[in-house]
Design an enzyme around this catalytic site. Structure first.
Site, PDB file in Angstrom:
ATOM      1  CG  ASP A  51      -0.395  -0.083   2.518  1.00  0.00           C
ATOM      2  OD1 ASP A  51       0.853  -0.159   2.616  1.00  0.00           O
ATOM      3  OD2 ASP A  51      -1.150  -0.075   3.509  1.00  0.00           O
ATOM      4  CB  SER A  52       4.567   1.811  -0.062  1.00  0.00           C
ATOM      5  OG  SER A  52       4.872   0.788  -0.979  1.00  0.00           O
ATOM      6  CG  ASP A  95       0.410  -4.071   1.926  1.00  0.00           C
ATOM      7  OD1 ASP A  95       0.643  -5.094   2.609  1.00  0.00           O
ATOM      8  OD2 ASP A  95       1.203  -3.109   1.874  1.00  0.00           O
ATOM      9  CE  LYS A 125       3.300  -6.003   3.604  1.00  0.00           C
ATOM     10  NZ  LYS A 125       2.857  -4.813   4.348  1.00  0.00           N
ATOM     11  CD  GLU A 127       0.546  -1.550   7.944  1.00  0.00           C
ATOM     12  OE1 GLU A 127       0.241  -0.761   8.872  1.00  0.00           O
ATOM     13  OE2 GLU A 127       0.987  -1.168   6.848  1.00  0.00           O
ATOM     14  CD  GLU A 194       8.307  -0.499   7.208  1.00  0.00           C
ATOM     15  OE1 GLU A 194       7.267  -1.140   6.942  1.00  0.00           O
ATOM     16  OE2 GLU A 194       8.575   0.602   6.684  1.00  0.00           O
TER      17      GLU A 194
HETATM   18  O1  KIV Z   1       3.622  -1.118   1.490  1.00  0.00           O
HETATM   19  C1  KIV Z   1       4.795  -1.527   1.411  1.00  0.00           C
HETATM   20  O2  KIV Z   1       5.509  -1.271   0.444  1.00  0.00           O
HETATM   21  C2  KIV Z   1       5.307  -2.356   2.507  1.00  0.00           C
HETATM   22  C3  KIV Z   1       6.780  -2.605   2.558  1.00  0.00           C
HETATM   23  C4  KIV Z   1       7.471  -1.424   3.126  1.00  0.00           C
HETATM   24  C5  KIV Z   1       7.087  -3.814   3.347  1.00  0.00           C
HETATM   25  O3  KIV Z   1       4.554  -2.763   3.330  1.00  0.00           O
END
Ligand code: KIV
Length: 290
Positions: A51-52, A95, A125, A127, A194
């Site tokens: 989600d970055s 994510d 994924k 969090e 992280e």
């Molecule tokens: O969203 C993302 O790119 C991430 C990485 C920093 C692991 O979660």
């Protein structure tokens, strides 16, 4: 890397094999077909549609605004960018965006189910590891959805944690270790960790049976993950724990500047007779009356 089965490429369970055989897991983010092709060619085992992308690609200030629809759209583009035969493709993990799983198990199954149904991702994924999140992981895993956990700096909690290094004292380190064990017990197939002290991440990699994939967590993890745009130096500023491998942004700007500056001057077109606008007809209604 020679992982995978006949009709699928790398599977979640293959990452466990990597750990057991001491082969480091390479995970890189991608957000579209172009970046996916680069990351695949580089030999990554895992492509994370993180989600970055909210910040890197969509221009948001945090990861919070990205929607489930956007995550699915970008994951589909990533899938279209892969060029290897199916049996050699990396594992795509997407994510779950903010608020797609925090509201409980039903919402989480619906969101993660959409990701797996409507995109080439084979895992999601999420969090954190509060009791509610552990219940969600358990529910997803029992629904047949592979889940990767994410602890330490968790950007979806930026308004509580900021982007600081996490788990700096013995109490919070013990808490993180407990959360990691809970995620493993709930069925996560791997854990991203992280921006935490390297010794903590190294210890977790030893203690857990699932692979620990670090970013800003030292080099003693079972694998490493990086935001590809950071590694390539494409983002304006890279986090201190992810230094760029090249000055990509500057290289691109210079190349494009050279192209713009190299455009050939063209002779201007010959002047044409100016067209005199027609005078309004005085019997035209409206023009005369106003
Ligand atoms: O969203 C993302 O790119 C991430 C990485 C920093 C692991 O979660």
């Amino acid at each position: 890397m020679g992982l995978g089965h006949q009709c699928f490429g790398v599977r979640p369970a293959d990452l466990l094999t990597c750990k057991q055989e001491g082969r480091p897991i390479a995970a890189l983010t991608a957000w579209d077909a172009l970046s996916a092709a680069l990351v695949e060619q580089a030999g990554a085992d895992v492509i994370l549609v993180g989600d970055s992308l909210a910040m890197v690609v969509l221009g948001h200030a945090t990861t919070l605004p990205v929607t489930l629809e956007e995550m699915i759209l970008h994951t589909r583009a990533v899938g279209r960018g892969l060029q290897q035969p199916a049996a050699q493709q990396p594992l795509i993990v997407t994510d779950l965006p903010f608020l797609s799983y925090q509201c409980g198990g039903d919402a989480a199954v619906a969101a993660a189910g959409r990701v797996l149904k409507d995109s080439p991702a084979a895992a999601v994924k999420l969090e954190g590891a509060e009791p509610e999140t552990i219940a969600v992981v358990d529910r997803l895993v029992r629904s047949g959805i592979p889940v990767m956990g994410h602890l330490g700096l968790t950007p979806q909690s930026v308004h509580q944690l900021g982007y600081r290094r996490q788990a700096n004292d013995p109490l919070s380190q013990e808490r993180l270790r407990r959360q990691a064990r809970d995620l493993q017990a709930a069925g996560c197939f791997a854990l991203v960790i992280e921006h935490v002290p390297a010794e903590l991440a190294a210890g977790l990699s030893q203690e857990l049976s699932i692979p620990v994939i670090g970013i800003g967590a030292g080099d003693q993890c079972d694998g490493q993950v990086r935001v590809t745009a950071d590694l390539l130096g494409l983002t304006e500023r890279q986090p201190p724990f992810s230094p760029p491998l090249l000055a990509g942004r500057q290289l691109c700007i210079e190349a494009l500047r050279g192209w713009v500056a190299g455009l050939q001057p063209q002779s201007p077109p010959p002047p044409t007779n100016p067209v005199t606008p027609a005078a309004p007809h005085c019997s035209e209604p409206g023009l005369r009356d106003h």
